[in-house]
Write an enzyme that holds these catalytic residues in place. Structure first.
Site, PDB file in Angstrom:
ATOM      1  N   GLY A  57       0.855  -1.177   0.000  1.00  0.00           N
ATOM      2  CA  GLY A  57       0.000   0.000   0.000  1.00  0.00           C
ATOM      3  C   GLY A  57       0.885   1.217   0.000  1.00  0.00           C
ATOM      4  N   GLU A  58       0.591   2.134   0.875  1.00  0.00           N
ATOM      5  CA  GLU A  58       1.395   3.352   0.993  1.00  0.00           C
ATOM      6  C   GLU A  58       1.812   3.468   2.450  1.00  0.00           C
ATOM      7  OE1 GLU A  58       2.423   5.069  -1.652  1.00  0.00           O
ATOM      8  OE2 GLU A  58       3.662   6.044  -0.146  1.00  0.00           O
ATOM      9  N   SER A  59       3.113   3.337   2.689  1.00  0.00           N
ATOM     10  CA  SER A  59       3.570   3.225   4.078  1.00  0.00           C
ATOM     11  C   SER A  59       3.252   4.472   4.896  1.00  0.00           C
ATOM     12  CB  SER A  59       5.068   2.912   4.120  1.00  0.00           C
ATOM     13  OG  SER A  59       5.792   3.857   3.385  1.00  0.00           O
ATOM     14  N   CYS A  89       5.927  -5.565   0.535  1.00  0.00           N
ATOM     15  CA  CYS A  89       6.131  -4.215  -0.002  1.00  0.00           C
ATOM     16  C   CYS A  89       6.002  -3.163   1.115  1.00  0.00           C
ATOM     17  CB  CYS A  89       5.194  -3.965  -1.172  1.00  0.00           C
ATOM     18  SG  CYS A  89       5.803  -2.668  -2.263  1.00  0.00           S
ATOM     19  N   ARG A 109      12.726   3.232   0.383  1.00  0.00           N
ATOM     20  CA  ARG A 109      11.433   3.268  -0.310  1.00  0.00           C
ATOM     21  C   ARG A 109      11.622   3.608  -1.785  1.00  0.00           C
ATOM     22  NH1 ARG A 109       7.576   7.359   2.118  1.00  0.00           N
ATOM     23  NH2 ARG A 109       6.156   6.302   0.688  1.00  0.00           N
ATOM     24  N   ILE A 138       5.920  -3.211  -7.343  1.00  0.00           N
ATOM     25  CA  ILE A 138       5.202  -1.956  -7.596  1.00  0.00           C
ATOM     26  C   ILE A 138       5.780  -0.884  -6.677  1.00  0.00           C
ATOM     27  CG2 ILE A 138       2.962  -0.789  -7.614  1.00  0.00           C
ATOM     28  CD1 ILE A 138       1.684  -3.651  -7.797  1.00  0.00           C
ATOM     29  N   HIS A 174       4.888  -8.453  -4.481  1.00  0.00           N
ATOM     30  CA  HIS A 174       3.479  -8.751  -4.189  1.00  0.00           C
ATOM     31  C   HIS A 174       3.151 -10.194  -4.572  1.00  0.00           C
ATOM     32  CE1 HIS A 174       1.964  -4.666  -3.266  1.00  0.00           C
ATOM     33  NE2 HIS A 174       3.028  -4.309  -3.959  1.00  0.00           N
ATOM     34  N   GLU A 176       0.801 -11.953  -3.608  1.00  0.00           N
ATOM     35  CA  GLU A 176      -0.665 -12.136  -3.696  1.00  0.00           C
ATOM     36  C   GLU A 176      -1.196 -11.766  -5.079  1.00  0.00           C
ATOM     37  OE1 GLU A 176       0.874  -9.605  -2.428  1.00  0.00           O
ATOM     38  OE2 GLU A 176      -0.275  -7.763  -2.789  1.00  0.00           O
TER      39      GLU A 176
HETATM   40  N1  GLN Z   1       5.999   2.870  -2.475  1.00  0.00           N
HETATM   41  C1  GLN Z   1       5.175   2.411  -1.388  1.00  0.00           C
HETATM   42  C2  GLN Z   1       5.681   2.986  -0.056  1.00  0.00           C
HETATM   43  O1  GLN Z   1       6.729   3.518  -0.023  1.00  0.00           O
HETATM   44  C3  GLN Z   1       5.133   0.899  -1.320  1.00  0.00           C
HETATM   45  C4  GLN Z   1       4.475   0.380  -2.565  1.00  0.00           C
HETATM   46  C5  GLN Z   1       3.727  -0.902  -2.369  1.00  0.00           C
HETATM   47  O2  GLN Z   1       3.438  -1.325  -1.255  1.00  0.00           O
HETATM   48  N2  GLN Z   1       3.338  -1.480  -3.467  1.00  0.00           N
HETATM   49  O3  GLN Z   1       5.002   2.890   0.933  1.00  0.00           O
END
Ligand code: GLN
Length: 201
Positions: A57-59, A89, A109, A138, A174, A176
């Site tokens: 996701g987005e940390s 991720c 990141r 990703i 990922h 999944e």
């Molecule tokens: N770029 C995202 C982050 O820094 C991680 C990307 C992902 O979980 N697919 O949180």
């Protein structure tokens, strides 16, 4: 109740942190393996879990959600008690020194390029038999630096992208999204208390 059993996994309950990000695809994988999936949004959702997944996701957003819900300490307690955990991720980032402080490593990141850079690669992951994993990356991090207790399980372009430290598994990619259940199977096979004993946690 899950319907398939086969390997005695049907009694296991796997929590999936569901504040943000790709939790649904993980839940499907867990159910496909015959275990029960429980979305985790508040501390009470952690009660009685056999394993935990922290998705991608987005940390930054996930960090805010964890703070808002008061999940940081309960997550640390669960994982320090030896509960098997898989971070993928952003989930790997959440486990690192700067975030939950559980994995003895620093992540970088968006390490494969600052722009949205997605790619797929075949990655040999130690402990996962049956050939390389087809890995979807990703905007993925890599492990920039790590302590001696962190085992590197796989690399891309010589950068660690799959690690294990005791009961914690983390990958930059990922699994999944690639219809490859082997890492989830490995998570379900990790025995919390046995790991604790073996690793002296
Ligand atoms: N770029 C995202 C982050 O820094 C991680 C990307 C992902 O979980 N697919 O949180």
């Amino acid at each position: 109740m899950p319907t398939t059993s086969g390997e005695g996994l049907s009694s296991k309950v796997v929590g999936i942190l569901a504040l943000q990000g790709g939790f649904e695809a993980h839940a499907k994988m867990v159910r496909r393996l015959g275990a029960a999936a429980r979305e985790v949004r508040v501390p009470a959702d952690l009660d009685g879990l056999d394993a935990l997944i922290i998705p991608g996701g987005e940390s930054t957003v996930m960090t805010l959600g964890i703070e808002r819900e008061g999940l940081a300490e309960p997550l640390r307690a669960l994982i320090r008690a030896g509960t098997p955990v898989l971070g993928t991720c952003a989930g790997m980032i959440m486990l690192d020194r700067e975030h939950l402080g559980l994995l003895d490593l620093a992540t970088q990141r968006n390490a494969f390029g600052r722009q949205i850079r997605s790619f797929e690669a075949d990655v040999e992951v130690a402990g996962v038999g049956g050939g390389p994993m087809h890995a979807v990356f990703i905007r993925a991090p890599w492990v920039a630096e790590h302590g001696a207790g962190v085992e590197i399980l796989g690399r891309v372009e010589d950068h660690p992208v799959a690690v294990r430290q005791g009961n914690m598994l983390a990958v930059s990619f990922h699994p999944e999204l690639a219809a490859d259940t082997r890492l989830h199977e490995l998570l379900l096979q990790l025995n919390g208390s046995a790991e604790r004993g073996a690793r002296g946690h």
